[in-house]
Each structure stands twice: as C-alpha cells, then as structure tokens.
Motif scaffolding. Structure first.
Motif, PDB file in Angstrom:
ATOM      1  N   ARG A  35       0.851  -1.096  -0.047  1.00  0.00           N
ATOM      2  CA  ARG A  35      -0.070   0.097   0.123  1.00  0.00           C
ATOM      3  C   ARG A  35       0.788   1.025   0.012  1.00  0.00           C
ATOM      4  O   ARG A  35       0.639   2.163  -0.724  1.00  0.00           O
ATOM      5  N   GLN A  53      -8.228   4.513  -3.957  1.00  0.00           N
ATOM      6  CA  GLN A  53      -8.515   3.564  -2.694  1.00  0.00           C
ATOM      7  C   GLN A  53      -9.127   2.331  -3.183  1.00  0.00           C
ATOM      8  O   GLN A  53      -8.746   1.378  -2.876  1.00  0.00           O
ATOM      9  N   GLN A  57      -7.542  -1.485  -3.030  1.00  0.00           N
ATOM     10  CA  GLN A  57      -8.184  -2.619  -2.638  1.00  0.00           C
ATOM     11  C   GLN A  57      -8.351  -3.675  -3.558  1.00  0.00           C
ATOM     12  O   GLN A  57      -7.951  -4.761  -2.845  1.00  0.00           O
ATOM     13  N   ASP A  60      -4.821  -5.409  -3.095  1.00  0.00           N
ATOM     14  CA  ASP A  60      -4.809  -6.344  -1.583  1.00  0.00           C
ATOM     15  C   ASP A  60      -5.401  -7.478  -1.916  1.00  0.00           C
ATOM     16  O   ASP A  60      -5.010  -8.265  -1.568  1.00  0.00           O
TER      17      ASP A  60
ATOM     18  N   GLU B  22      -6.901   0.074   6.908  1.00  0.00           N
ATOM     19  CA  GLU B  22      -7.377  -0.728   5.926  1.00  0.00           C
ATOM     20  C   GLU B  22      -7.780  -2.108   6.449  1.00  0.00           C
ATOM     21  O   GLU B  22      -6.908  -2.848   6.967  1.00  0.00           O
ATOM     22  N   ASP B  24      -7.572  -5.323   6.018  1.00  0.00           N
ATOM     23  CA  ASP B  24      -7.066  -6.272   5.116  1.00  0.00           C
ATOM     24  C   ASP B  24      -6.940  -7.752   5.763  1.00  0.00           C
ATOM     25  O   ASP B  24      -7.598  -7.778   7.082  1.00  0.00           O
ATOM     26  N   PRO B  54     -10.590   2.640   5.448  1.00  0.00           N
ATOM     27  CA  PRO B  54     -10.481   3.276   4.113  1.00  0.00           C
ATOM     28  C   PRO B  54     -11.480   2.133   3.152  1.00  0.00           C
ATOM     29  O   PRO B  54     -12.202   2.466   2.291  1.00  0.00           O
ATOM     30  N   TYR B  55     -11.156   1.065   3.581  1.00  0.00           N
ATOM     31  CA  TYR B  55     -11.813  -0.019   2.668  1.00  0.00           C
ATOM     32  C   TYR B  55     -11.897  -1.446   3.437  1.00  0.00           C
ATOM     33  O   TYR B  55     -11.102  -1.643   4.497  1.00  0.00           O
TER      34      TYR B  55
END
Lengths: 165, 132
Positions: A35, A53, A57, A60, B22, B24, B54-55
């Motif tokens: 990131r 973002q 993601q 990710d 995040e 994750d 953020p996500y």
C-alpha cells in the motif's frame, strides 16, 4: 516468517512516478508495505482518492489470493510493477505460483444468508467491481501475471484526457 | 491498524470497536481474535465503528460473517421459527452486530457482498447504541 517490511531483493526504496518495481515475499504481512509503495509511486499528481483506494483494495484482494490460494502458505515471491497509462494507474502482479486465472472464477451468490455462505470467490468478485480493467496471462516461466488498471488521475485542466508525462 | 474499545450503555451494554486502517487479511485476523475474546468475556452487543477504515477487503467481510455467526450462536433466540424464516428470506438483520459510519468504499463492499442485507448500518453513535 517475514518481517512487517517488504523484503529487499529488487526493491526500489524510492519508487518513481512510473515503471517502478517492488518485490515482496508471499506473506500477508507485506500488504501494508505494498500500500505504501503504491501511494508513494502514484506521486503527487492530482487524483481521485476514492478511485485510488478502490484500486489499492483490488491489489490487496489479488495479492491475498496469490498468497493464500496461489502459494498456499509456501514461500515464494511476488513482483509488483507500477506504471501510468494516461489518467490510469496500472499495477502488474507477477508470481511463480501454479497457474491460476482469477478472471475465470465465477461470481459467488451474494444473496445466500450469512450463516450459509460458502467461503471463497468474494475477493475476485470485489476486484472485478473495483478495477476498470483486469487482464491475466500465464508467464513463459510458468507463473502468473495479473494486471489491474483504474483511472485514478484527474485530467490536466484544459487538456482533455491528458497523456503520460 | 488498531482497535480502540469503549463501552456504551443503552437499554443494553454495547461494546464499541473503533477500527483504524485498511481492513485487510492481517487486520481481519486481529478483529476476529479481539471479537472472540470480547464475546468469551460476555459481550453480546457489538458495534463496529468504521469511520477510519478506507476499505473492507473480503477477508474483513469474512471476519464480519464469523462475528455475526458467533453472536447468533450465543443468543437465546436461536431456535425461534420466525427468526429462522427471516434468515431464509433475507429479512433478518443481526440485533447483536451493527456497523457505524462506513466509508463509501466500505459501503460498496458491504453491498457488493450482500452483507448490508444482514447488518444494520448507522450514522450516529447515539442512535446506534439506542437501537440495540
């Protein structure tokens, strides 16, 4: 066990605005380092933070799939290459895990009650929604190359859609 | 990535996890662990404050699913037939696990995965706590 930082082979400590490369060991602990790499590599150009973002993601989700389903906890490396194409940021992921095409994974049934949901497929499903374009090819070396692309940069004022610098 | 815990008192005690970062796979593991501990220690009503997330990655959504199920299994209303029907019809929303102030991308992930059908989303702490 890898440290929380990305491993050093091939790593560019000061990624450039385009064409920069990061190599990490296949460990979920490196997601945070990726990131940072993407944020630094995207540079200071004016961008849509939500779109940025969303692409982060998508990366990710894809990396998590490579680590969990590709390498299945076995040691390995993943290369992350960052470049620009017009107003889009392009992230290319290369690994040496057994060939696997995530673009061919069927979407899960998201109407099933939470108690009965089978695991799997959700990451790929989200990635499809998050990125503008996803492409896959097996590499000649027997690994995988997944490319994610999303329009994240705002076009320069008065120049239409703009072009790469 | 960090989780700050606070206790709020409405009609029932509500444990609030304020998540930062995040969501994750690594953060999701931490959330699952902390939720299991809280539930083992007696938490029955959990509110996740997502204002600084953020996500939510799919691993985070799976953590929500696990917490949802843990709190369901633990509840006295498990055998209720109307509730079972609601679960089948998708009209059941968890009275135990709720969400506060998700960001735009988080809302998108929740709705893409169909999780918004089962989890209430609130935009004020006060209202969220009062809703339990």
């Amino acid at each position: 066990m890898a440290s929380s930082e990305a491993e050093s082979p091939g790593q560019d400590r000061h990624p450039r605005a385009s064409g920069s490369l990061l190599r990490i060991s296949a460990d979920l602990k490196n997601l945070a380092a990726v990131r940072r790499f993407i944020r630094d590599g995207a540079g200071s150009l004016e961008r849509d933070e939500d779109a940025f973002q969303a692409l982060t993601q998508a990366v990710d989700e894809s990396l998590t799939n490579i680590v969990v389903h590709g390498y299945r906890g076995q040691p390995g490396f993943i290369e992350i290459e960052l470049s620009r194409a017009g107003d889009s940021l392009v992230v290319c992921l290369r690994d040496q895990a057994p060939p696997f095409d995530p673009t061919a994974v069927p979407s899960p049934d998201v109407t099933v009650p939470l108690e009965k949901r089978p695991p799997g497929g959700l990451g790929v499903h989200l990635t499809r929604r998050l990125a503008d374009r996803i492409s896959y090819r097996p590499t000649p070396q027997g690994g995988n190359e997944l490319t994610l692309e999303k329009r994240v940069f705002k076009p320069p004022r008065g120049k239409g859609s703009g072009s790469p610098t | 990535m960090e989780i700050t815990t606070t206790q709020e008192q409405g009609r029932v005690p509500v444990t609030v996890f304020r998540l930062k970062g995040e969501l994750d796979a690594i953060f999701a593991g931490k959330l699952r662990e902390q939720s299991r501990e809280a539930i083992a220690a007696g938490t029955r009503h959990l509110l996740l404050d997502l204002a600084e997330v953020p996500y939510i990655a799919s691993a985070g959504l799976r953590a929500f699913q696990e917490i949802f199920n843990l709190l369901r299994e633990d509840s006295v209303d498990k055998g209720d037939t109307a509730l079972q029907q609601g679960l089948r019809d998708g009209t059941y929303k968890s009275p135990h696990l709720k969400l506060l102030n998700p960001t735009r991308l988080a809302v998108e992930a929740l709705s893409t995965a169909g999780f918004d059908m089962f989890l209430e989303i609130h935009h004020s702490l006060k209202e969220a706590v009062a809703s339990y």
